[in-house]
Design a protein around this motif. Structure first.
Motif, PDB file in Angstrom:
ATOM      1  N   TYR A  52       0.608  -9.520  -1.428  1.00 35.40           N
ATOM      2  CA  TYR A  52       0.204 -11.020  -1.528  1.00 35.40           C
ATOM      3  C   TYR A  52       1.498 -11.829  -1.262  1.00 35.40           C
ATOM      4  O   TYR A  52       1.577 -12.608  -0.337  1.00 35.40           O
ATOM      5  N   ILE A  97       3.216 -11.782   2.304  1.00 29.15           N
ATOM      6  CA  ILE A  97       2.632 -12.456   3.272  1.00 29.15           C
ATOM      7  C   ILE A  97       2.575 -14.242   2.941  1.00 29.15           C
ATOM      8  O   ILE A  97       2.979 -14.963   3.820  1.00 29.15           O
ATOM      9  N   ARG A 107      -9.351 -12.723  -1.199  1.00 28.16           N
ATOM     10  CA  ARG A 107     -10.153 -12.417   0.099  1.00 28.16           C
ATOM     11  C   ARG A 107     -10.257 -13.653   1.219  1.00 28.16           C
ATOM     12  O   ARG A 107      -9.714 -13.436   2.243  1.00 28.16           O
ATOM     13  N   GLN A 133      -6.724 -14.686   2.604  1.00 22.72           N
ATOM     14  CA  GLN A 133      -6.225 -13.522   3.495  1.00 22.72           C
ATOM     15  C   GLN A 133      -6.874 -13.726   4.958  1.00 22.72           C
ATOM     16  O   GLN A 133      -6.183 -13.648   6.005  1.00 22.72           O
ATOM     17  N   SER A 171      -5.397 -14.765   8.398  1.00 22.18           N
ATOM     18  CA  SER A 171      -5.674 -13.953   9.759  1.00 22.18           C
ATOM     19  C   SER A 171      -6.307 -14.991  10.882  1.00 22.18           C
ATOM     20  O   SER A 171      -5.642 -14.813  11.777  1.00 22.18           O
TER      21      SER A 171
END
Length: 221
Positions: A14, A17, A120, A123, A127
Motif C-alpha cells: 500500500y 504504491i 480495494r 487500488q 489502476s
C-alpha cells in the motif's frame, strides 16, 4: 508521504504504491448532520471522472449480509434482529449511543471491513489512472483504522444548527441527537487537524461558493 491525520497503513504494498502514485486523495469528514453528503454530491458534479467512496454505504451494505448479522447478534443479542431476521438498525443505534463500550465493539467489526473496501477502491482507481479520489469517512479521526490522504476537508457548522438538523431526521429525538453528537470528536478539534474547512451554516449559494473555491484550489495542487 502525503499529509495525513492518521498513521500510514502497515501494508508495504500500500505504501509503496502510494509514494509513486500521482492521484490526489481527499477525505471529506466532519460531524453528523453538517452537510458532508451535500458537499460530496457537489464534488461529484465538479469532478465527474473522479472516484467516490462512502464509508456509511459500506456499513449499510454490511448490515444486510448474513455473516455480519451473526456478528452483530453476538454483541447486541436477539433484539438486534427483527422477526424476519433483518438487522434492527434502530435498536443498534440506540445501544451504541447509550454505551461507549457497545459502540467500540461495533466499530471493531465494522471499521476493518470499511478500510478493506476503501483499499480495494483505491487500488482500482490507481489502476485506472484516475486523477482524484474523494472519500466520505465521517469517523476518520475517531476510528482506529489507519488511512492516508493527501488532503483532509472538514465540513462544519455550529452546534445549534447541527442539533436542529439532526433532530429533523426520522426517528430522532432530542436526547438521542445529543448522545450521537457527544459520541463524536468535537468539531473544533477536527477543524484544527484539517487542511481545508467548509462552513455550512448559510444558504445553498454560500455553500456552493465554498465548494467551488475548494475545487479550484484542489485543481491547482
Amino acid at each position: 508521504l502525503s499529509k495525513t491525520g492518521k498513521v500510514s497503513p502497515s501494508s508495504f504494498f500500500y505504501i509503496l504504491i502510494l509514494r509513486s502514485n500521482k492521484m490526489k486523495t481527499t477525505c471529506v469528514t466532519g460531524g453528523i448532520a453538517m452537510g458532508k453528503t451535500t458537499v460530496m454530491n457537489k464534488l461529484s458534479k465538479l469532478f465527474p471522472e473522479a472516484v467516490f467512496f462512502d464509508a456509511d454505504k459500506v456499513v449499510s451494505g454490511l448490515l444486510t449480509t448474513s455473516d455480519f448479522r451473526v456478528k452483530v447478534k453476538s454483541i447486541f443479542g436477539d433484539e438486534s434482529l427483527t422477526e424476519s431476521g433483518e438487522t434492527n438498525r434502530t435498536y443498534i443505534r440506540e445501544q451504541i449511543f447509550d454505551s461507549a463500550e457497545q459502540r467500540v465493539k461495533l466499530e471493531n467489526i465494522t471499521h476493518p471491513e470499511v478500510k478493506k473496501e476503501y483499499i480495494r477502491i483505491w487500488q482500482q482507481a490507481v489502476s485506472d489512472n484516475k486523477e482524484h479520489l474523494f472519500a466520505d469517512i465521517p469517523l476518520f479521526y475517531e476510528t482506529s483504522s489507519r488511512y492516508e490522504f493527501d488532503y483532509i476537508l472538514v465540513v462544519a457548522t455550529d452546534a445549534e444548527t447541527q442539533l436542529e438538523r439532526l433532530k429533523d431526521r426520522p426517528g430522532m429525538n432530542h436526547q438521542m441527537a445529543l448522545n450521537i453528537i457527544n459520541a463524536q470528536m468535537e468539531i473544533k478539534k477536527k477543524i484544527d487537524l484539517s487542511d481545508k474547512v467548509i462552513w455550512n451554516c448559510g444558504n445553498q449559494y454560500q455553500l456552493n461558493k465554498q465548494i467551488d473555491y475548494f475545487a479550484s484550489w484542489l485543481r491547482k495542487r
